[in-house]
Design a protein around this motif. Structure first.
Motif, PDB file in Angstrom:
ATOM      1  N   VAL A 528     -14.651  33.774  -0.443  1.00 59.66           N
ATOM      2  CA  VAL A 528     -13.902  35.144  -0.051  1.00 59.66           C
ATOM      3  C   VAL A 528     -13.791  36.111  -1.123  1.00 59.66           C
ATOM      4  N   THR A 530     -12.775  40.076  -2.368  1.00 57.00           N
ATOM      5  CA  THR A 530     -11.957  41.317  -2.272  1.00 57.00           C
ATOM      6  C   THR A 530     -12.670  42.303  -3.158  1.00 57.00           C
ATOM      7  N   ALA A 544      -5.019  42.667   1.750  1.00 60.91           N
ATOM      8  CA  ALA A 544      -5.904  41.307   1.149  1.00 60.91           C
ATOM      9  C   ALA A 544      -5.094  40.531   0.347  1.00 60.91           C
ATOM     10  N   THR A 546      -3.233  36.488  -0.064  1.00 64.16           N
ATOM     11  CA  THR A 546      -3.504  35.015   0.362  1.00 64.16           C
ATOM     12  C   THR A 546      -2.531  34.592   1.390  1.00 64.16           C
ATOM     13  N   LEU A 569      -6.138  34.289   5.748  1.00 58.25           N
ATOM     14  CA  LEU A 569      -6.840  34.384   4.500  1.00 58.25           C
ATOM     15  C   LEU A 569      -6.601  33.355   3.625  1.00 58.25           C
ATOM     16  N   LEU A 573      -8.723  33.964  -3.436  1.00 60.47           N
ATOM     17  CA  LEU A 573      -9.608  35.086  -3.169  1.00 60.47           C
ATOM     18  C   LEU A 573     -10.092  35.604  -4.459  1.00 60.47           C
ATOM     19  N   LEU A 590     -13.790  43.231   2.251  1.00 60.57           N
ATOM     20  CA  LEU A 590     -13.733  41.740   2.181  1.00 60.57           C
ATOM     21  C   LEU A 590     -15.256  41.135   2.532  1.00 60.57           C
TER      22      LEU A 590
END
Length: 778
Positions: A528, A530, A544, A546, A569, A573, A590
């Motif tokens: 994933v 950002t 965003a 975690t 999430l 990230l 995302l």
């Protein structure tokens, strides 16, 4: 002078036109044909407003998919309509899926009954395409059995491509008012009241004036056919006792007879052309014959104006001709034409347009009377200045070959006649140059950059949620001509289950596809990212985090309301830097690989495919459309273009091209008639020169020079006037003056090409006239 004397003289002229033996009939016929061609185009022009109104009314009457604030509930009189339009090569096809929900469901205009599932009703033009050898690819996309034909009530024009197919379970797809709608009647419930752009109105006014002015000029020239022979007859009238004024009125009567006969021929030409209108397509525009009904008031105006103009033009032409019993003093050196009054007309035109300079579209509508009057005065100025220029130039031409000297001497003796032949071409070219400058100048205002990167992708396909994105991607990869497929599932997440204040876009795709929208540090399935540095993204950095729970929002798709899907999430990230994606912007939010997406989130995601094509493969776009249609009958793949124009601007430009094609046809036909008339008058002269040993090649070249010299001068004058008018029109629209030289050269070249074609067509009659037996007389 009383009215009775006028009537008697005009009536005598009419009798001379039809009782003058073979010569009289030929002269009257030539005049009538020239006038008739112009009248036919005038009648066509007067019929255009009604034809456009009929097209508009039929288009409004079949309107179905529109935005409605209050959804219509299912009932016995409702119908589900799905937009199933497509494109075949460069032809747009209007298509609808129909699913009646009750016995009183409204029937679309043009249909007698609803097609069942697996059946299709098509327009005549579409049937022809489907049944042709070239329509094989389209038939694969529309495989339903054809059970009927759409009638005129359901078509805007005979060449329209449209179909209606039977639909099923459309409601399950979601009624969104854009692709699928429920209606209880056809017709636009909220007709548009949008105000037309002043600049577009100016374009329409100038187009009409520019297209009609050459017609008027040709009609004025046609009533003067046979001038030299007519003058010899008028001298005979003076010999038997007629005074000069009566003689001029008798000449006007002859012209009146030709004009009236031209009206009859023009009506016949118009009716014949009207019947052919349905089978003729010009710039993809055609009309039904029944739509071409001129307004009775405008028909009456044409019927009165043309004969009246023929009388006035003849009297004006004879104002300086001295008709004596022993001949007409025309062969003597005429008085030099004066320049001062000829300059007044274009100057008056500029004066009428000057108050609107700098007005632009923010100053309200342009004064249509000043616009029409100013443009007419400038274009009429071409017809008044050209005779003076031709006379001034040919009077200074001298030695050269025999063909050149014959041509120059003929022009020196009859420069006015040469100028009249060229007037129509010069006016048409001047107007066309001005219009092309205006179109080129304002085109950027009606053309916008789409932002699409057509070097990376050329088509976009939306995939509905019922079709797995991976399966759809694979089918397109197997389609011939598709070299790249970038597949994304797109949606939004928010920080709350309802009424989220912070939202972020979510893009799901494999690593190769995600690298087209962002610079990734590393990538494997399950990651994933950002995105930083995106356009219009201020919320992603705030939400965003975690371990935070976000909610996929189905309200952005066709999913059910209130069915938000929670998603936590992951603990890791990764960061990615935004890059410009194929659509032309830097998307943020995302980025998810497929394994990172919860299975329950599928209804909240829309599938999008961006396709890179090998455009050397024939009909590659249609192959893509066939693949899309096999998965979803409502799918309408979009072909990307780097720029697009507004529909109204494009429609006006198309109208100009259609009108210009008609005017060019008139110009060519009228010039040919005029050329043949002049050759007929010179029959004895040409025969005499051949009898004395002049080579036919020399005479043919002399005729060519007689046409080329006035044409060159006329096109030069047309370029100057056209550039001037174009510059003024651009200043009126508050646009920077810029000369569109390719358009200037192309318009000038078109005018010269028409004259060249006419000259070539007149060579066979010329060769027949150059025989010694042409000296025979009765």
């Amino acid at each position: 002078m009383n009215l009775r004397q006028w009537s008697r003289d005009l009536a005598m002229g009419v009798r001379f036109a039809f009782a003058g033996g073979r010569e009289g009939w030929i002269r009257a016929t030539l005049t009538a044909v020239g006038v008739g061609l112009g009248v036919a185009l005038l009648l066509l022009t007067t019929a255009i407003p009604n034809a456009l109104a009929q097209r508009h009314d039929r288009g409004d009457a079949r309107t179905d998919i529109t935005y409605q604030e209050t959804p219509i509930p299912k009932a016995a009189d409702t119908l589900l309509v799905g937009s199933a339009g497509t494109t075949f090569r460069d032809m747009d096809i209007r298509g609808r899926l129909l699913e009646p929900e009750g016995p009183r469901a409204p029937l679309p205009p043009g249909l007698d009954e609803f097609p069942a599932v697996g059946e299709m009703v098509v327009s005549p033009a579409l049937r022809k395409v489907l049944e042709s050898a070239d329509g094989k690819l389209l038939r694969e996309r529309l495989p339903d059995r054809i059970t009927g034909t759409v009638s005129q009530d359901g078509l805007v024009d005979p060449s329209e491509l449209t179909f209606f197919r039977g639909g099923a379970d459309l409601a399950a797809r979601g009624i969104d008012g854009g692709t699928i709608a429920r209606i209880d009647r056809f017709g636009d419930p909220q007709p548009s009241t949008e105000r037309t752009d002043p600049v577009l109105l100016l374009l329409i006014l100038v187009v009409f004036v520019v297209l009609l002015m050459p017609v008027a000029v040709f009609i004025a020239a046609a009533v003067r056919f046979g001038g030299e022979r007519r003058d010899r007859r008028l001298a005979a009238l003076r010999l038997v006792g007629s005074d000069s004024r009566s003689t001029r009125r008798i000449a006007a009567g002859e012209a009146l007879a030709g004009a009236v006969l031209g009206l009859l021929l023009g009506a016949g030409f118009f009716l014949a052309g009207r019947q052919l209108a349905g089978s003729i397509v010009v710039w993809r525009v055609s009309v039904f014959p029944s739509d071409l009904n001129p307004s009775p008031a405008l028909v009456l105006l044409v019927g009165l104006a043309v004969p009246a103009a023929s009388v006035l033009v003849t009297l004006f032409a004879l104002r300086r001709v001295v008709i004596e019993p022993l001949g007409v003093v025309r062969t003597a050196k005429p008085a030099r034409r004066r320049l001062w009054w000829r300059l007044l007309l274009p100057l008056a035109g500029l004066a009428m347009l000057y108050p609107m300079v700098g007005q632009g579209r923010d100053g309200g509508d342009f004064n249509q009377y000043l616009v029409v009057g100013g443009v007419i005065m400038l274009l009429v100025g071409v017809t008044t200045l050209l005779p003076w220029i031709v006379e001034a130039v040919v009077g200074r031409l001298g030695g050269g070959g025999v063909a050149w000297q014959l041509a120059v001497r003929r022009l020196q003796l009859s420069s006015g006649m040469a100028a009249r032949m060229v007037n129509g071409i010069a006016v048409a070219v001047a107007g066309a140059i001005a219009l092309q400058m205006l179109f080129a100048g304002v085109e950027s205002d009606y053309t916008k950059d789409t932002g699409y990167d057509v070097t990376r992708a050329q088509m976009q396909v939306t995939i509905r949620e019922e079709v797995p994105l991976g399966q759809a991607s694979e089918k397109f990869r197997q389609t011939e001509g598709v070299r790249e497929v970038y597949a994304y599932s797109e949606g939004y997440v928010g920080e709350r289950r309802k009424d989220a204040q912070l939202t972020s876009q979510v893009t799901v795709g494999d690593c190769a596809s995600l690298r087209e929208v962002a610079h990734l540090p590393s990538c494997r399935d399950g990651d994933v990212f950002t995105v930083r540095g995106a356009d219009y993204d201020t919320d992603t950095a705030k939400i965003a985090k975690t371990g935070r729970t976000l909610y996929f929002d189905t309200s952005f798709t066709n999913g059910p309301k209130g069915a938000e899907i929670p998603w936590v999430l992951p603990s890791e990230l990764k960061r990615a830097q935004a890059r410009t994606d194929p659509t032309g912007w830097k998307r943020g939010g995302l980025l998810l690989t497929p394994k990172a997406v919860p299975a329950a989130a599928a209804p909240a995601l829309d599938g999008q495919l961006y396709l890179g094509l090998d455009e050397t493969v024939p009909d590659v776009a249609d192959r893509v459309r066939n693949t899309a249609a096999a998965m979803d009958s409502l799918s309408e793949p979009m072909v990307w273009h780097s720029a697009e124009q507004t529909d109204r601007f494009t429609a006006i430009r198309t109208g100009l091209f259609v009108g210009a094609a008609c005017v060019l046809a008139l110009i060519g036909a009228s010039l040919l008639v005029s050329q043949l008339e002049q050759l007929r008058e010179r029959k004895k002269l040409l025969s005499s020169l051949v009898a004395f040993g002049t080579r036919r090649r020399t005479l043919s070249l002399s005729v060519l020079w007689q046409t080329a010299i006035p044409i060159a001068l006329g096109l030069l004058l047309a370029s100057v006037v056209g550039l001037t008018l174009g510059a003024v029109l651009l200043r009126m629209t508050d646009t920077t003056v810029r000369v569109d030289w390719p358009s200037v050269l192309s318009m000038t070249g078109f005018g010269a090409a028409v004259v060249l074609v006419v000259t070539l067509l007149s060579l066979p009659p010329l060769l027949r006239l150059m025989r010694p037996d042409g000296l025979r007389t009765e």
